[in-house]
Design an enzyme around this catalytic site. Sequence first.
Site, PDB file in Angstrom:
ATOM      1  N   SER A 223      71.412  44.927-105.642  1.00  0.00           N
ATOM      2  CA  SER A 223      70.577  45.973-106.225  1.00  0.00           C
ATOM      3  C   SER A 223      70.166  45.577-107.632  1.00  0.00           C
ATOM      4  CB  SER A 223      71.326  47.305-106.277  1.00  0.00           C
ATOM      5  OG  SER A 223      72.310  47.293-107.302  1.00  0.00           O
ATOM      6  N   ASP A 224      69.038  46.114-108.096  1.00  0.00           N
ATOM      7  CA  ASP A 224      68.778  46.079-109.522  1.00  0.00           C
ATOM      8  C   ASP A 224      69.830  46.968-110.181  1.00  0.00           C
ATOM      9  OD1 ASP A 224      67.633  45.601-111.998  1.00  0.00           O
ATOM     10  OD2 ASP A 224      65.596  45.852-111.262  1.00  0.00           O
ATOM     11  N   TRP A 225      69.988  46.835-111.493  1.00  0.00           N
ATOM     12  CA  TRP A 225      71.102  47.494-112.177  1.00  0.00           C
ATOM     13  C   TRP A 225      70.945  49.018-112.112  1.00  0.00           C
ATOM     14  CZ3 TRP A 225      71.891  42.952-111.234  1.00  0.00           C
ATOM     15  CH2 TRP A 225      72.929  42.189-111.763  1.00  0.00           C
ATOM     16  N   PHE A 226      71.932  49.659-111.486  1.00  0.00           N
ATOM     17  CA  PHE A 226      71.947  51.097-111.212  1.00  0.00           C
ATOM     18  C   PHE A 226      70.878  51.489-110.187  1.00  0.00           C
ATOM     19  CE2 PHE A 226      73.342  50.481-115.637  1.00  0.00           C
ATOM     20  CZ  PHE A 226      74.637  50.969-115.553  1.00  0.00           C
ATOM     21  N   GLY A 227      70.359  50.511-109.438  1.00  0.00           N
ATOM     22  CA  GLY A 227      69.311  50.780-108.456  1.00  0.00           C
ATOM     23  C   GLY A 227      69.827  51.117-107.074  1.00  0.00           C
TER      24      GLY A 227
END
Length: 818
Positions: A223-227
């Site tokens: 995932s993208d960060w916190f995605g």
Amino acid sequence: MTDLAALVDAMTLEEQVSLLSGADFWSVPAIPRLGIGRLIVSDGPNGARGGGGLIGGVTAAAFPVGIALGATWNPDLMRQIGVALAHETRSKGAHALLAPTVNIQRSVTNGRNFECFSEDPVLSAELAVAYIDGLQSQGVSATMKHFAGNESEIERTTMSSDIDERSLREIYLLPFEAAVKRAKVWALMSSYNKVNGTYAAENHWLLTRVLRQDWGYDGIVMSDWFGSRSCEPTVNAGLNLEMPGPPRDRGAKLVAAVEQGLVPREQVRTLALDMLRMMERSGALHDQTPHLETADDRPETRALIRRAGAEGAVLLKNDGLLPLARTGTLAVIGPNARVAQIMGGGSSQLNPHYRVTPWQGLAAALGEDALTFAPGCTNHRWEPLLTGPFTVSFHRGRNLQGPVVHTETMTNLESFWIPPVAGGAVDAADWSARITGHFTPEASGLHRVGVIAAGHARVKIDGKIIANAWEGWTKGRTYFEEGNDEVVGEVTLTAGQPCQVEVEFCVKPAENLAFSALRVGIGRPMGETEIAEAARVAAGADRAVLFVGRSGEWDTEGSDLTDIRLPGRQDDLVAAVLKANPNTVVVLQTGGPVEMPWIGQARAVLQAWYPGQECGNAIADVLFGDAEPGGRLAQTFPVRWQDNPTHSQDPLVYPGLDGHVRYDEGLFIGYRHYDRQNILPLFPFGHGLGYTTFAMSDLTASAPDASGAVTARLTVTNTGARAGSTVVQLYLRPAKAPVDRPDRELKAFAKLHLAAGEAREVTLTLPPRAFAYYDVAQGDWAIAPGAYTLAAGFSSADLALTASVTQQARRLAVGGMV
């Protein structure tokens, strides 16, 4: 080779699950019981920042940004850059680089436009494959991003990119497909946004049907960060890794979901096995060495960055003024003249080993005694950063009460706080700080004080609140849409008289991304007096070089531009300097196209982008002819913002409405749009001049072979008096088909370096897919029967040679090569 199947089966469910979430911001946990090491990643793509925040940390090499690399049109150079970036990644103790960014330049205002290669999927794909080949040849994993549909930064963490399947397959997914099938990329990063209503991180069609089943991918998707926003949906869709850690939606939650039958145990095993495979490829699987980050400032990397900066520079216009002679006097004008604009803003930014300003580059080439200077105007988005030193005192809780629990020093008033904050002395979600220091103005008069914060902040000068972003804090377009728009106050100061600066800050609950940030600046406004002085300085020199453009404050992740005019009074400055001295070179530094209302008066215009830490040297090399301006536009420059493909009266098309942005233009982006709408651009896709001239002749095309592939041949001759480079571009005009197709599409290209008078035959191969369109109903690729025109030239608007080939009807499987 490790028996990975046996290894994953030796793991407990909890151990398998532990590999599917980060341990902290930059790593995946080790499993000591089985000798499994820790996987460490580093942000990219124009360098390897390492494990620090977006500001400060161990220094790193800063390479040219994506659009500058795209303008090189040179896969061989990209491969060399990939190799160098692998060494940089290892110097930061990491196994994977979060790069490259290959989203398509759909609009001219995307804040992350600078980070992407091109508006064209074939050019993006060829450069990405070479970049990844170079990186992974050294045992460092690429992490290609953002998969998929992240072509705007407006509400990107919640927006749905609504894209028809044919446009997805032919445009937006093509670079990813090429990297999976040809470069065998080891990791991908999902985008924050939704794709057709479903978050990319939990989009089964995207992550399993297309990526793994159609393309045969065997790497990981993080995932993208916190995605990653869910447990079962992301796991069942095929998202391997939730980042960053510690786990929010996995860990114990995922173990419970398996035990409750919501996630198949075999799915966890499969995703964990993917992780082990990627870790073995990148050297993380058995890496037990202590994590160490070093500043590895290599001479060969310096030279490569300098060469790449020159090769990406695009000479847009030249009426005989360039290259400059090393004689006479030179006025150096503009807000970017004594500032090294080397990179864009956001997660790709880093702490460079050094920055060479244009002034320094010109002084090294010509001698400082021959130079004069005037700034003319400002071009900042935020007030100039206030430099220190400053002392920051941390408190537990948000009210600045109680004892100071930690103290540290800041070199300037900008900070990006990710856990652990204050060395772990405070709860990252519940703290406050007071920052103190002094500022001594260089001139008397009105000063503007600005503050932006992902948090609440107020700035006091000599005890009086001047800029207040505490009470009434409002979300804006800074810090990835977690910060406010700059709040500015004014204060009158006296030259040489120090004033006390105090900043109060406290955290606020995160909306999407969990961090805190602060930036405070102070500056003096400029006006007509400074523009007049710049014109006077220009008039007093033999020639002038005018450095204008934007910076990473404007071209940044998390915030789209509102237009493509030069910020501030720069157009007025350009007009005044050109009038004062016609022998003026305009050097642009932007992350994308700009309007140029003064272009008719300019004799020479060079687009230098953000070329990395060797900025001033690379620009000087081109201006004085020590290096060829090797760049060709990878994105069309329109005359005005309204001409670009996403301009519409319907906000659903851009910037989006009610959580949706609809890609109504379909395939007709970039030069395809300008062709279809009969709009003459300011500078076409593929355009770029050099210091010599070239001719092209004798285009021929073979009949299709048994697979449908075609070979084109032509001759290129350097007709000038000096060595130089050019890019041969081959476009395809399709036969009649049952679907709408663009009038021409780039299908192959080659970059050549030829000596004066040299001629060379160029061979370009068009695979069967070059002739095909995606048939949504049949779920495969189709070549329509009939005649296809091949057009060769030096830009999308300069295609002097044509040839014709006839294809039979063919069907191509989705699993075939690109």
